[in-house]
Write a protein that holds these residues in place. Sequence first.
Motif, short mmCIF file in Angstrom:
data_model
loop_
_atom_site.label_atom_id
_atom_site.label_comp_id
_atom_site.label_asym_id
_atom_site.label_seq_id
_atom_site.Cartn_x
_atom_site.Cartn_y
_atom_site.Cartn_z
N ARG A 98 -6.56 -21.34 9.07
CA ARG A 98 -6.20 -20.80 7.53
C ARG A 98 -5.28 -20.37 7.97
N ILE A 99 -4.43 -20.14 6.65
CA ILE A 99 -3.72 -19.08 7.19
C ILE A 99 -3.97 -17.50 5.37
N GLU A 100 -3.80 -16.68 5.59
CA GLU A 100 -4.60 -15.78 4.21
C GLU A 100 -3.45 -14.64 3.98
N GLY A 101 -3.66 -14.44 2.63
CA GLY A 101 -2.88 -13.14 2.04
C GLY A 101 -3.54 -12.83 0.98
N ASN A 102 -3.43 -10.90 0.69
CA ASN A 102 -3.97 -10.35 -0.52
C ASN A 102 -2.60 -10.29 -1.06
N THR A 103 -3.13 -9.69 -2.00
CA THR A 103 -2.15 -9.31 -3.17
C THR A 103 -2.99 -7.90 -4.77
N ARG A 104 -2.59 -7.83 -4.84
CA ARG A 104 -2.50 -7.14 -6.16
C ARG A 104 -2.05 -8.36 -7.38
N ILE A 105 -3.12 -7.46 -7.86
CA ILE A 105 -3.36 -8.68 -9.52
C ILE A 105 -2.19 -8.58 -10.39
N ASP A 106 -1.30 -7.75 -10.01
CA ASP A 106 -0.14 -7.59 -10.97
C ASP A 106 1.49 -8.14 -10.27
N ASN A 107 1.02 -8.06 -9.21
CA ASN A 107 2.25 -9.15 -8.46
C ASN A 107 2.34 -9.92 -8.09
N ALA A 140 1.01 -1.19 -0.16
CA ALA A 140 0.08 0.16 0.56
C ALA A 140 0.92 1.21 -0.21
N VAL A 141 2.06 1.02 0.50
CA VAL A 141 3.15 2.59 0.76
C VAL A 141 4.21 1.82 0.11
N GLU A 142 4.70 2.22 -1.23
CA GLU A 142 6.00 1.08 -1.70
C GLU A 142 6.68 2.04 -0.85
N ARG A 143 6.92 2.82 -0.45
CA ARG A 143 8.56 3.05 0.65
C ARG A 143 8.40 3.90 1.37
N LEU A 144 8.10 3.66 3.29
CA LEU A 144 8.23 4.09 4.61
C LEU A 144 9.33 4.64 4.21
N THR A 145 8.87 6.40 5.45
CA THR A 145 10.34 6.70 5.76
C THR A 145 10.04 6.58 6.97
N ARG A 146 11.49 6.63 7.18
CA ARG A 146 11.95 6.36 8.79
C ARG A 146 11.30 6.46 9.84
N ALA A 147 10.28 7.13 9.56
CA ALA A 147 9.44 7.92 11.01
C ALA A 147 8.69 7.17 10.66
N GLN A 148 7.57 6.42 9.42
CA GLN A 148 6.34 5.79 9.39
C GLN A 148 6.56 4.48 9.69
N THR A 203 -4.00 2.95 -5.10
CA THR A 203 -2.91 2.90 -5.71
C THR A 203 -2.99 4.69 -5.80
N ALA A 204 -1.80 5.50 -5.61
CA ALA A 204 -1.59 6.62 -5.53
C ALA A 204 -1.41 6.85 -6.68
N ASN A 205 -2.82 8.02 -7.27
CA ASN A 205 -2.84 9.08 -8.44
C ASN A 205 -2.88 8.35 -9.63
N GLU A 206 -3.70 7.02 -9.76
CA GLU A 206 -3.11 6.14 -10.71
C GLU A 206 -5.18 5.25 -9.99
N PRO A 207 -5.46 4.83 -11.52
CA PRO A 207 -6.90 4.08 -11.09
C PRO A 207 -6.31 3.04 -10.07
N PRO A 208 -7.42 2.45 -8.81
CA PRO A 208 -8.04 0.98 -8.37
C PRO A 208 -7.22 -0.23 -9.34
N LEU A 209 -6.42 -0.72 -8.78
CA LEU A 209 -6.51 -2.20 -9.35
C LEU A 209 -7.09 -3.13 -8.43
N ASP A 210 -7.30 -4.69 -9.73
CA ASP A 210 -7.53 -5.61 -8.87
C ASP A 210 -6.92 -6.35 -7.59
N ALA A 211 -7.61 -7.02 -6.93
CA ALA A 211 -6.71 -7.49 -5.85
C ALA A 211 -7.08 -9.19 -5.42
#
Length: 242
Positions: free
Chosen positions: A115-124, A30-38, A148-156
Amino acid sequence: MDLTLTPLDVAADRDELASFLSANRFPFHAVERLTRAQAEARIDRGDYAAPDNEAFWITTRPDDRVGLIVFQEVADGGPMIDLRLSEAHRGRGIGTAALREGTNAIFERHPEILRIEGNTRIDNVAMRKTFEAAGYVKEAHYRDGWTTANEPPLDAVAYAILRRDWVSGVTTPVVWGSDAPSGAASLQRLTSSADSNHLDRTYITSSYQCCPFSSTRKETSVHRPNERNLSAVTSRQPRSST
């Protein structure tokens, strides 16, 4: 692959964890690059701390910490996966090995977890292949479900592994476009229902010998269940992403 998972000590590893999270790009998160503070804010709010979460360093020889795998919401009984590798160690199969080891650890430590689960983007594509290689099954497809930031949403897309598949080594897939139930208990309930006559009675079952140690697949067969044959185990209940 010579790989181990080492439990994260949040207090002792705080600086190293913050550095790892902020030094690498994670383009499919969801956040591509975290700052140190984040990164520090996430640590301080308990994102990697027990008992709600179980986090492990992914370590290769000689004691090189190359990634992190976190099982979130373990205390709720339905863990969600957050898997991150350093940029220099991607594309080597480390993620698949780590996911297998982590899955084993959670199921072994928590017999109550089913059960154990995981989600990701369609293009990953890399992560989707990692899920499948580790015996996870695609259970849900969320249209425009990943902002996504500044782009249309993608399928998950959502994947999961069941304890019973992990125990047996046989992965039971979802039958898309069907009301096929999951497991003998669900099928028994369905066949005893007065409203079940309208449902499609043909279910497809596959045995995938890929969970968690092998990726050899058997032939897919067509199975027509009835009240005396309740062996079809084919569908899942999707869970929303975090």
